[in-house]
Design a protein around this motif. Structure first.
Motif, short mmCIF file in Angstrom:
data_model
loop_
_atom_site.label_atom_id
_atom_site.label_comp_id
_atom_site.label_asym_id
_atom_site.label_seq_id
_atom_site.Cartn_x
_atom_site.Cartn_y
_atom_site.Cartn_z
N LYS A 21 -26.38 10.88 -27.09
CA LYS A 21 -27.53 10.02 -27.37
C LYS A 21 -27.33 8.59 -26.89
O LYS A 21 -28.25 7.78 -26.94
CB LYS A 21 -27.84 10.04 -28.87
CG LYS A 21 -28.43 11.36 -29.33
CD LYS A 21 -28.73 11.36 -30.81
CE LYS A 21 -29.31 12.69 -31.25
NZ LYS A 21 -29.60 12.69 -32.70
N VAL A 72 -35.16 6.71 -22.25
CA VAL A 72 -34.90 7.54 -23.43
C VAL A 72 -33.56 8.23 -23.21
O VAL A 72 -33.23 8.58 -22.07
CB VAL A 72 -36.02 8.60 -23.63
CG1 VAL A 72 -35.71 9.53 -24.78
CG2 VAL A 72 -37.37 7.92 -23.85
N ASN A 73 -32.82 8.44 -24.29
CA ASN A 73 -31.53 9.11 -24.12
C ASN A 73 -31.72 10.57 -23.72
O ASN A 73 -32.75 11.17 -24.01
CB ASN A 73 -30.65 8.95 -25.37
CG ASN A 73 -31.11 9.80 -26.52
OD1 ASN A 73 -31.00 11.02 -26.51
ND2 ASN A 73 -31.64 9.14 -27.55
N ILE A 86 -38.89 11.76 -31.54
CA ILE A 86 -38.42 10.38 -31.33
C ILE A 86 -38.72 9.93 -29.91
O ILE A 86 -39.22 8.83 -29.69
CB ILE A 86 -36.91 10.27 -31.63
CG1 ILE A 86 -36.66 10.48 -33.12
CG2 ILE A 86 -36.33 8.95 -31.16
CD1 ILE A 86 -35.21 10.66 -33.50
N ALA A 87 -38.41 10.80 -28.94
CA ALA A 87 -38.66 10.45 -27.54
C ALA A 87 -40.15 10.27 -27.29
O ALA A 87 -40.56 9.34 -26.59
CB ALA A 87 -38.09 11.53 -26.62
N LYS A 88 -40.95 11.15 -27.84
CA LYS A 88 -42.39 11.04 -27.65
C LYS A 88 -42.92 9.74 -28.24
O LYS A 88 -43.79 9.09 -27.66
CB LYS A 88 -43.10 12.24 -28.25
CG LYS A 88 -42.84 13.52 -27.46
CD LYS A 88 -43.46 14.72 -28.13
CE LYS A 88 -43.11 15.99 -27.36
NZ LYS A 88 -43.58 17.20 -28.06
N LEU A 89 -42.38 9.34 -29.39
CA LEU A 89 -42.78 8.07 -30.01
C LEU A 89 -42.38 6.89 -29.12
O LEU A 89 -43.15 5.96 -28.91
CB LEU A 89 -42.15 7.91 -31.38
CG LEU A 89 -42.84 8.64 -32.54
CD1 LEU A 89 -41.98 8.58 -33.79
CD2 LEU A 89 -44.21 8.04 -32.80
N GLN A 90 -41.15 6.94 -28.58
CA GLN A 90 -40.66 5.87 -27.73
C GLN A 90 -41.53 5.69 -26.50
O GLN A 90 -41.70 4.58 -25.99
CB GLN A 90 -39.21 6.13 -27.30
CG GLN A 90 -38.21 5.92 -28.41
CD GLN A 90 -36.81 6.27 -27.96
OE1 GLN A 90 -36.58 7.32 -27.36
NE2 GLN A 90 -35.87 5.40 -28.25
N LEU A 91 -42.07 6.78 -26.01
CA LEU A 91 -42.87 6.73 -24.78
C LEU A 91 -44.38 6.74 -25.05
O LEU A 91 -45.18 6.88 -24.13
CB LEU A 91 -42.50 7.92 -23.88
CG LEU A 91 -41.06 7.92 -23.39
CD1 LEU A 91 -40.74 9.22 -22.64
CD2 LEU A 91 -40.79 6.72 -22.49
N ASP A 92 -44.76 6.58 -26.32
CA ASP A 92 -46.17 6.58 -26.73
C ASP A 92 -46.91 7.80 -26.20
O ASP A 92 -47.99 7.70 -25.59
CB ASP A 92 -46.88 5.31 -26.24
CG ASP A 92 -46.40 4.07 -26.97
OD1 ASP A 92 -46.12 4.18 -28.18
OD2 ASP A 92 -46.31 3.01 -26.32
N ASP A 126 -32.51 13.29 -26.66
CA ASP A 126 -33.89 13.30 -27.17
C ASP A 126 -34.89 13.63 -26.08
O ASP A 126 -35.98 14.14 -26.37
CB ASP A 126 -34.24 11.97 -27.83
CG ASP A 126 -33.54 11.80 -29.17
OD1 ASP A 126 -33.40 12.80 -29.90
OD2 ASP A 126 -33.13 10.67 -29.49
N PHE A 160 -28.58 7.27 -21.20
CA PHE A 160 -30.01 7.19 -20.95
C PHE A 160 -30.36 7.69 -19.56
O PHE A 160 -29.62 7.47 -18.60
CB PHE A 160 -30.50 5.75 -21.15
CG PHE A 160 -30.58 5.37 -22.60
CD1 PHE A 160 -31.78 5.41 -23.28
CD2 PHE A 160 -29.43 5.05 -23.30
CE1 PHE A 160 -31.84 5.10 -24.64
CE2 PHE A 160 -29.47 4.74 -24.65
CZ PHE A 160 -30.68 4.77 -25.32
#
Length: 106
Positions: free
Chosen positions: A17, A26-27, A98-104, A30, A20
């Motif tokens: 994690k 994103v890592n 988490i990844a989806k949230l980070q990338l909206d 995720d 990136f």
């Protein structure tokens, strides 16, 4: 979480994690690029099957070594095998929440 309370598998997971994707912020864990993570505690080894977001990724030749080097930093891991695979192809469906949230992406 204190590192000493984590299992070896969890410590390797945490190390992954910290790596990136060079094109997406994103890592790789995720992002869903790690397809298989197997730990043999007796042999102190890790086996990883991973992919990249596309076969044309500019780091395809060097990125598995980056992953291997990072996992070798984990205490109690002495050998790491990283295999780059292309089947099944990576899709956005493999991304964690988490990844989806980070990338909206919701």
């Amino acid at each position: 979480m204190i590192t000493e309370t984590l299992t070896l598998y969890e410590r390797v997971e945490e190390a992954l994690k910290t790596i990136f994707d060079p094109e997406i912020p994103v890592n790789i864990y995720d992002l869903g690029l790690i397809y298989t993570l197997e730990i043999d505690e007796e042999k102190k080894s890790a086996r990883i099957e991973m992919t990249l977001t596309s076969p044309g990724c500019p780091v395809a030749e060097t990125f598995p070594q980056t992953v291997q080097d990072k996992v070798l930093e984990v205490r109690d891991i002495e050998t790491v095998t990283v295999e780059l695979v292309w089947e099944p192809p990576w899709t956005k469906d493999r991304m964690s929440e988490i990844a989806k949230l980070q990338l909206d992406m919701f």
